[in-house]
Design a protein around this motif. Structure first.
Motif, PDB file in Angstrom:
ATOM      1  N   GLY A 114     -99.170 -62.742  23.545  1.00 47.80           N
ATOM      2  CA  GLY A 114     -98.191 -63.764  23.176  1.00 47.80           C
ATOM      3  C   GLY A 114     -96.873 -63.585  23.896  1.00 47.80           C
ATOM      4  O   GLY A 114     -96.225 -64.560  24.295  1.00 47.80           O
ATOM      5  N   SER A 115     -96.468 -62.336  24.079  1.00 47.91           N
ATOM      6  CA  SER A 115     -95.220 -62.068  24.797  1.00 47.91           C
ATOM      7  C   SER A 115     -95.305 -62.561  26.234  1.00 47.91           C
ATOM      8  O   SER A 115     -94.415 -63.260  26.720  1.00 47.91           O
ATOM      9  N   LEU A 116     -96.378 -62.197  26.929  1.00 45.24           N
ATOM     10  CA  LEU A 116     -96.506 -62.544  28.340  1.00 45.24           C
ATOM     11  C   LEU A 116     -96.608 -64.054  28.563  1.00 45.24           C
ATOM     12  O   LEU A 116     -96.124 -64.576  29.568  1.00 45.24           O
ATOM     13  N   LEU A 117     -97.201 -64.766  27.608  1.00 47.01           N
ATOM     14  CA  LEU A 117     -97.305 -66.218  27.745  1.00 47.01           C
ATOM     15  C   LEU A 117     -95.950 -66.901  27.590  1.00 47.01           C
ATOM     16  O   LEU A 117     -95.805 -68.081  27.922  1.00 47.01           O
ATOM     17  N   GLY A 118     -94.953 -66.161  27.109  1.00 51.36           N
ATOM     18  CA  GLY A 118     -93.601 -66.697  27.057  1.00 51.36           C
ATOM     19  C   GLY A 118     -93.050 -67.036  28.427  1.00 51.36           C
ATOM     20  O   GLY A 118     -92.069 -67.779  28.547  1.00 51.36           O
ATOM     21  N   LEU A 119     -93.691 -66.507  29.481  1.00 50.19           N
ATOM     22  CA  LEU A 119     -93.278 -66.843  30.839  1.00 50.19           C
ATOM     23  C   LEU A 119     -93.360 -68.348  31.078  1.00 50.19           C
ATOM     24  O   LEU A 119     -92.579 -68.907  31.855  1.00 50.19           O
ATOM     25  N   GLY A 120     -94.284 -69.010  30.398  1.00 51.07           N
ATOM     26  CA  GLY A 120     -94.393 -70.458  30.544  1.00 51.07           C
ATOM     27  C   GLY A 120     -93.139 -71.171  30.073  1.00 51.07           C
ATOM     28  O   GLY A 120     -92.695 -72.150  30.682  1.00 51.07           O
ATOM     29  N   GLY A 121     -92.539 -70.693  28.989  1.00 50.27           N
ATOM     30  CA  GLY A 121     -91.305 -71.295  28.506  1.00 50.27           C
ATOM     31  C   GLY A 121     -90.136 -71.061  29.433  1.00 50.27           C
ATOM     32  O   GLY A 121     -89.238 -71.905  29.547  1.00 50.27           O
ATOM     33  N   ALA A 122     -90.140 -69.942  30.123  1.00 54.89           N
ATOM     34  CA  ALA A 122     -89.053 -69.628  31.054  1.00 54.89           C
ATOM     35  C   ALA A 122     -89.073 -70.507  32.293  1.00 54.89           C
ATOM     36  O   ALA A 122     -88.122 -70.508  33.080  1.00 54.89           O
ATOM     37  N   SER A 123     -90.140 -71.286  32.475  1.00 55.38           N
ATOM     38  CA  SER A 123     -90.213 -72.169  33.643  1.00 55.38           C
ATOM     39  C   SER A 123     -89.095 -73.210  33.644  1.00 55.38           C
ATOM     40  O   SER A 123     -88.760 -73.762  34.697  1.00 55.38           O
ATOM     41  N   PHE A 124     -88.513 -73.462  32.474  1.00 52.84           N
ATOM     42  CA  PHE A 124     -87.400 -74.419  32.411  1.00 52.84           C
ATOM     43  C   PHE A 124     -86.272 -74.018  33.348  1.00 52.84           C
ATOM     44  O   PHE A 124     -85.678 -74.860  34.033  1.00 52.84           O
ATOM     45  N   VAL A 125     -85.951 -72.739  33.385  1.00 53.73           N
ATOM     46  CA  VAL A 125     -84.825 -72.249  34.181  1.00 53.73           C
ATOM     47  C   VAL A 125     -85.009 -72.605  35.650  1.00 53.73           C
ATOM     48  O   VAL A 125     -84.103 -73.125  36.309  1.00 53.73           O
ATOM     49  N   VAL A 126     -86.202 -72.338  36.156  1.00 56.51           N
ATOM     50  CA  VAL A 126     -86.479 -72.548  37.576  1.00 56.51           C
ATOM     51  C   VAL A 126     -86.478 -74.042  37.913  1.00 56.51           C
ATOM     52  O   VAL A 126     -85.840 -74.484  38.873  1.00 56.51           O
ATOM     53  N   GLY A 127     -87.189 -74.821  37.112  1.00 57.15           N
ATOM     54  CA  GLY A 127     -87.249 -76.252  37.373  1.00 57.15           C
ATOM     55  C   GLY A 127     -85.903 -76.931  37.220  1.00 57.15           C
ATOM     56  O   GLY A 127     -85.565 -77.843  37.993  1.00 57.15           O
TER      57      GLY A 127
END
Length: 429
Positions: A114-127
């Motif tokens: 679950g922690s590692l899948l949080g990377l998907g939420g961090a995609s906001f920053v890049v986009g």
């Protein structure tokens, strides 16, 4: 009619790039779909593994926790290397835990996954930084609001997971196939992003050192007030998306499938559909005035939610908060491009970290309230106070009275970009 080009360091702002905008929107939506997976699975894990409500709330909180941890470095790297490269690598990296999820067993394995899948939420920053780099400031609020509608990806993820679990992938371990399904989708999106997007021809931060980029964090109080406002606005989404399925199941005895496929996705839709409106308002009116009205109403709705009068009143308050929070989040993003034109990625990373950390922190607080006091009132009361803080900041303009919008680069003569001066160069208003 296109806006006249605005020059920064002698380089004209790009007029916009719809292809980058819409592909970024799709990639961000997929990232958020991945982020919503464990929130959707949480009620089912109670049944399958006899986990407690507190355990699954903690599990659902791990995705925003990891997103918060990686958002700042991702923002800095985006300013340094550009959105196309960083977003593609992020998507490729995300496929690793997704493929591994098929083999996860036990509570602690689920915590790590679950922690590692949080990377998907961090995609906001890049986009967010990638889209901002392609649009002039006069259109950034609207463009970033459209991009941020990718929040609706949580709805897609939660509904997809719930549908597959209840209708397609039946059996003791059939549900695990959701992980390779999402992994393949993410891999394909990485290829699309690399081959069909681009960075603007004259990225402002190309060649900037990490030290120069990080210096924005010492630029003044505004760089820290903006993340708090994002904590409250975007945090409404990360908090409720993580906690709502379990809360509705435990407090109001709502069916697990209905909580994950109907009530929570509808909340995410409420957040997503008002983000373009918030961006448009921020482009055309004073941002802080708009935010003060939004946060003022949010305080009232949060107080109503804390009372827990009935399920219908609770849902009405939550959905009202979601509608306002979506517009407020888009307006806060506009503040970032308004005051930190040269460091959108770095400051977006800080703001995203705050918004994601809110989801983790508030979900843990809500779990503690339930575990220690037997109910959720204290957790929601703390959330109300956080909305009060955002309302005070925007109404009083504390910290913003001496700040100057970053309308142009101000050479400092010392090798930096002069961004530090944007916080102090205007007299009190």
């Amino acid at each position: 009619m296109e806006d006249p080009a605005v020059e920064v360091d002698g380089i004209a702002d790009p007029p916009g790039n719809p292809r980058v905008l819409w592909i970024s929107f799709l990639a961000f939506s997929l990232g958020f779909a991945v982020w919503g997976m464990f929130s959707a699975l949480a009620p089912f894990l109670i049944k399958w593994y006899n986990f407690s409500a507190t355990q699954v709330l903690v599990l659902a909180a791990m995705e925003p926790f990891f997103a918060a941890a990686v958002s700042i470095p991702l923002g800095i790297l985006t300013d340094k290397f550009g959105g196309r490269t960083v977003f593609t690598l992020l998507l490729l990296t995300l496929t690793v835990p997704l493929f591994s999820g098929y083999f996860a067993q036990g509570y602690y394995a689920f915590l790590l996954l679950g922690s590692l899948l949080g990377l998907g939420g961090a995609s906001f920053v890049v986009g967010n930084a990638h889209v901002a780099s392609w649009y002039p400031k006069s259109k950034q609020g609207t463009a970033l609001g459209i991009f941020a509608m990718g929040n609706i990806g949580i709805t897609v993820g939660m509904m997809t997971v719930t549908f597959l679990v209840t209708r397609v992938l039946e059996g003791p371990d059939g549900w695990r196939l959701i992980f390779p399904i999402f992994a393949v989708s993410t891999l394909l999106m990485a290829l699309v992003y690399w081959f069909f997007t681009s960075d603007p021809p004259h990225r402002q931060h190309k060649g900037a050192s990490l030290r120069e980029i990080v210096s924005v964090y010492r630029s003044g109080v505004v760089v820290w007030l903006v993340p708090y406002l994002y904590w409250v606005s975007f945090g409404t989404l990360t908090f409720f998306a993580s906690a709502m399925p379990t809360y509705l199941l435990d407090r109001w005895h709502v069916d697990a499938a209905r909580a994950s496929m109907v009530y929570t996705p509808l909340l995410v839709v409420c957040v997503a559909i008002t983000r373009p409106l918030g961006g448009w308002l921020a482009d055309h009116f004073d941002v802080l005035t708009i935010l003060s009205w939004m946060f003022g109403i949010m305080v009232v709705l949060a107080l109503v939610m804390t009372m827990q009068i009935s399920l219908h009143v609770e849902l009405l308050a939550m959905y009202g908060l979601a509608l306002l929070a979506g517009a407020a989040a888009a307006a806060v993003v506009k503040l970032i491009s308004l005051y930190f034109l040269r460091h959108v990625g770095a400051v977006s990373g800080l703001a995203k970290a705050a918004g994601a950390a809110c989801g983790f922190t508030m979900t843990i607080i809500l779990a503690a309230s339930k575990d220690l006091l037997g109910g959720y009132t204290l957790g929601f009361a703390i959330w109300t106070l956080m909305n009060v803080g955002a309302f005070y900041i925007t109404l009083s303009r504390v910290g913003f009275k001496h700040a100057k919008p970053d309308t142009e680069a101000i050479p400092s003569g010392d090798g930096t970009d002069g961004s530090r001066s944007i916080q102090t160069s205007l007299p009190p208003s």
